[in-house]
Design an enzyme around this catalytic site. Structure first.
Site, PDB file in Angstrom:
ATOM      1  N   CYS A 257       7.125  44.451  44.280  1.00 13.32           N
ATOM      2  CA  CYS A 257       6.911  45.523  42.939  1.00 13.32           C
ATOM      3  C   CYS A 257       6.243  47.389  43.288  1.00 13.32           C
ATOM      4  O   CYS A 257       6.519  47.985  43.554  1.00 13.32           O
ATOM      5  CB  CYS A 257       5.822  44.835  42.392  1.00 13.32           C
ATOM      6  SG  CYS A 257       7.272  43.654  41.142  1.00 13.32           S
TER       7      CYS A 257
HETATM    8  N1  LIG Z   1       7.297  39.455  41.606  1.00 17.70           N
HETATM    9  C1  LIG Z   1       7.170  39.844  41.150  1.00 17.70           C
HETATM   10  O1  LIG Z   1       5.442  39.176  41.101  1.00 17.70           O
HETATM   11  C2  LIG Z   1       7.873  40.557  40.308  1.00 17.70           C
HETATM   12  C3  LIG Z   1       6.649  40.413  38.731  1.00 17.70           C
HETATM   13  C4  LIG Z   1       7.713  41.163  38.007  1.00 17.70           C
HETATM   14  C5  LIG Z   1       8.159  41.961  37.857  1.00 17.70           C
HETATM   15  N2  LIG Z   1       9.338  41.008  39.066  1.00 17.70           N
HETATM   16  C6  LIG Z   1      10.903  41.668  39.119  1.00 17.70           C
HETATM   17  O2  LIG Z   1      11.551  40.670  38.710  1.00 17.70           O
HETATM   18  C7  LIG Z   1      12.778  41.091  39.503  1.00 17.70           C
HETATM   19  C8  LIG Z   1      13.172  39.375  39.977  1.00 17.70           C
HETATM   20  O3  LIG Z   1      12.396  39.551  41.236  1.00 17.70           O
HETATM   21  P1  LIG Z   1      11.884  38.403  42.292  1.00 17.70           P
HETATM   22  O4  LIG Z   1      10.279  38.109  42.819  1.00 17.70           O
HETATM   23  O5  LIG Z   1      11.713  36.595  41.223  1.00 17.70           O
HETATM   24  O6  LIG Z   1      12.666  37.878  43.107  1.00 17.70           O
HETATM   25  P2  LIG Z   1      13.065  37.014  44.205  1.00 17.70           P
HETATM   26  O7  LIG Z   1      13.643  36.917  44.934  1.00 17.70           O
HETATM   27  O8  LIG Z   1      11.974  36.107  43.665  1.00 17.70           O
HETATM   28  O9  LIG Z   1      13.951  35.479  43.481  1.00 17.70           O
HETATM   29  C9  LIG Z   1      15.105  36.532  43.182  1.00 17.70           C
HETATM   30  C10 LIG Z   1      16.303  35.108  42.879  1.00 17.70           C
HETATM   31  O10 LIG Z   1      18.184  36.023  41.953  1.00 17.70           O
HETATM   32  C11 LIG Z   1      19.026  35.170  43.500  1.00 17.70           C
HETATM   33  N3  LIG Z   1      19.942  35.687  43.536  1.00 17.70           N
HETATM   34  C12 LIG Z   1      20.055  36.673  43.870  1.00 17.70           C
HETATM   35  N4  LIG Z   1      20.777  37.711  43.674  1.00 17.70           N
HETATM   36  C13 LIG Z   1      22.028  37.012  42.619  1.00 17.70           C
HETATM   37  C14 LIG Z   1      22.820  36.778  41.525  1.00 17.70           C
HETATM   38  N5  LIG Z   1      23.817  37.880  41.634  1.00 17.70           N
HETATM   39  N6  LIG Z   1      23.143  35.800  40.898  1.00 17.70           N
HETATM   40  C15 LIG Z   1      22.438  34.333  40.638  1.00 17.70           C
HETATM   41  N7  LIG Z   1      20.945  34.641  41.781  1.00 17.70           N
HETATM   42  C16 LIG Z   1      20.703  35.648  42.765  1.00 17.70           C
HETATM   43  C17 LIG Z   1      18.156  34.559  44.782  1.00 17.70           C
HETATM   44  O11 LIG Z   1      18.926  33.782  45.601  1.00 17.70           O
HETATM   45  C18 LIG Z   1      16.726  34.620  44.651  1.00 17.70           C
HETATM   46  O12 LIG Z   1      16.588  33.411  44.619  1.00 17.70           O
HETATM   47  C19 LIG Z   1      13.044  42.388  39.957  1.00 17.70           C
HETATM   48  O13 LIG Z   1      13.380  43.403  39.152  1.00 17.70           O
HETATM   49  C20 LIG Z   1      11.529  42.511  40.409  1.00 17.70           C
HETATM   50  O14 LIG Z   1      11.055  43.408  40.842  1.00 17.70           O
HETATM   51  C21 LIG Z   1       8.615  41.091  39.821  1.00 17.70           C
END
Ligand SMILES: NC(=O)c1ccc[n+]([C@@H]2O[C@H](COP(=O)([O-])OP(=O)(O)OC[C@H]3O[C@@H](n4cnc5c(N)ncnc54)[C@H](O)[C@@H]3O)[C@@H](O)[C@H]2O)c1
Length: 401
Positions: A257
């Site tokens: 983030c």
């Molecule tokens: N991690 C955090 O603390 C956090 C907090 C708030 C917001 N976010 C936002 O949330 C979103 C996701 O982040 P995250 O941390 O969960 O990511 P992550 O990498 O932990 O998880 C994402 C998942 O999506 C899967 N993926 C990727 N492309 C895909 C597709 N086309 N179809 C299906 N699955 C797919 C990946 O295999 C992975 O398992 C981002 O935009 C991030 O900025 C993250």
């Protein structure tokens, strides 16, 4: 009611386990290994107990899949996929586009599509909706809304239920359906007037953290040059009961983030002709912190680190999580190696990273603490090398910022 959640990472799996207490949840992820693990009831995310996952699977409330057509029959589809930066440090919406493709190609009746991935204002209206329509072979009028995720992995005082959640739809019906959905497992819902406001608020929250971290990192350098303690000075400033919020210096910022989201805001600002100089500079200050730290360590060793064995303690981007995305430890290691140091790292929470395993906490000439997990004892860190430089301010008796 069946819900599909696209992306089963930190955000997607967290929301899946909360939603599955109320709905039938299908977790769609493109990574077969993650899906197989999840279906065996093994959680890969801190804070989500495998036992909870196993209970949800057993009662038929949760299932993971890599098959796009499985999302058919859902009433709500949530997008929770990564939004990284490209090599040129530009917003990379390729995962969102792939999620749109999955929805467009597989869902032929009107559903509520909610985006939880972080992106710049206009993503829902001008990217997600047209892309889903582009990939659909039929004309389907979906409802679209945004509800940016604010989960903070490793945090115990706030969770999915208690953290206020922003939301807004492209239409009044989408907004209302979104409120109904989240009201089942969120206590505090905050409606805003347009999706762009929710999208921008999420980016501004993380930009606020980024610039304040950069400010305190710059101040740490100023305090050192003045020969005063940065920590004592911050504590002194923090006695003011209003108008001040304490941030602490570090080796930089990490995670998915803080190093990424402000660049989304800067990119969209510049596209609209608005300068984002402050945000750009904050990013640079945070990135330069690793070099400053390595130079401080080198200065204490006669100006060079050639041949010195250096143990980097803690490579996760923050305490008590195994997440190494964008970790500042990577740049610290890079600068140490470019000064000729022989570098290994210790982090039992991470365990294995970039083809290397965590090494024991001893035997080095120098230890540099980048992240201190609660499970690692400060005294043990202090005893791990004759010289210990702590960037966290948590190891009493060590040299530091
Ligand atoms: N991690 C955090 O603390 C956090 C907090 C708030 C917001 N976010 C936002 O949330 C979103 C996701 O982040 P995250 O941390 O969960 O990511 P992550 O990498 O932990 O998880 C994402 C998942 O999506 C899967 N993926 C990727 N492309 C895909 C597709 N086309 N179809 C299906 N699955 C797919 C990946 O295999 C992975 O398992 C981002 O935009 C991030 O900025 C993250």
């Amino acid at each position: 009611m069946k819900i599909s959640i696209i992306g089963q990472g930190y955000v997607g799996l967290t929301i899946s386990t909360f939603a599955a207490e109320h709905f039938e949840v299908l977790g769609f992820d493109s990574n077969q290994k993650i899906v197989d693990q999840l279906n065996q009831g093994i959680s890969h995310i801190e804070g989500i107990e495998s036992s909870k996952l196993q209970r949800l699977i057993k009662t038929g409330r949760y299932k993971a899949t890599t098959i796009g057509s499985d999302i058919r029959g859902s009433e709500v589809v949530v997008i929770a996929v990564p939004t990284p930066l490209t090599r040129e440090r530009k917003p990379d919406l390729s995962h969102i586009e792939a999620a749109c493709k999955t929805i467009g190609e597989n869902i032929f009746t009107s559903v509520l599509v909610i985006n939880e991935s972080t992106s710049f204002p206009g993503t829902l209206r001008s990217f997600i909706k047209p892309n889903i329509e582009k990939y659909s072979s039929k004309i389907v009028h979906h409802l679209y809304s945004i509800s940016p995720e604010r989960v903070d992995p490793g945090r115990n005082d706030f969770n999915q239920k208690s953290t206020p959640r922003l939301y807004s739809g492209l239409t009044a019906e989408a907004t209302e359906r979104t409120r109904e959905f989240y009201s089942k497992f969120c206590d505090n819902l905050v409606e805003v007037s347009a999706p762009e406001v929710a999208e921008a608020a999420k980016l501004f929250e993380n930009t606020f953290r980024q610039v304040n971290i950069a400010l305190v990192n710059e101040f740490a350098q100023i305090a050192h040059s003045l020969g005063i303690s940065v920590y004592e000075t911050l504590d002194a400033a923090n006695t003011k009961p209003y108008g001040f919020m304490k941030f602490t210096p570090s080796a930089g910022v990490g995670g998915h983030c803080i190093p990424v989201d402000p660049t989304y805001l800067a990119a969209v600002a510049e596209e609209h002709g608005a300068p984002a100089t402050f945000i750009r500079r904050a990013n640079e200050v945070n990135l330069e912190m690793s070099k400053y730290i390595v130079n401080r360590v080198a200065t204490d060793h006669g100006g060079h680190l050639q041949g010195k064995s250096v143990l980097v303690v803690g490579v996760a981007y923050k305490p008590n999580v195994a997440d190494v995305r964008e970790t500042a430890a990577e740049l610290v290691i890079h600068h140490l190696r470019s000064q000729g140091a022989v570098v290994s790292w210790h982090d039992e929470v991470v365990g294995f990273w970039k083809g290397e395993s965590s090494t024991p906490l001893n035997g080095a000439d120098i230890a540099v603490v980048v992240t201190k997990h609660d499970s690692v004892d400060g005294k043990q860190i202090l005893a791990s090398a004759p010289y210990v430089f702590d960037t966290t301010g948590k190891v009493k008796g060590a040299k530091g910022l």
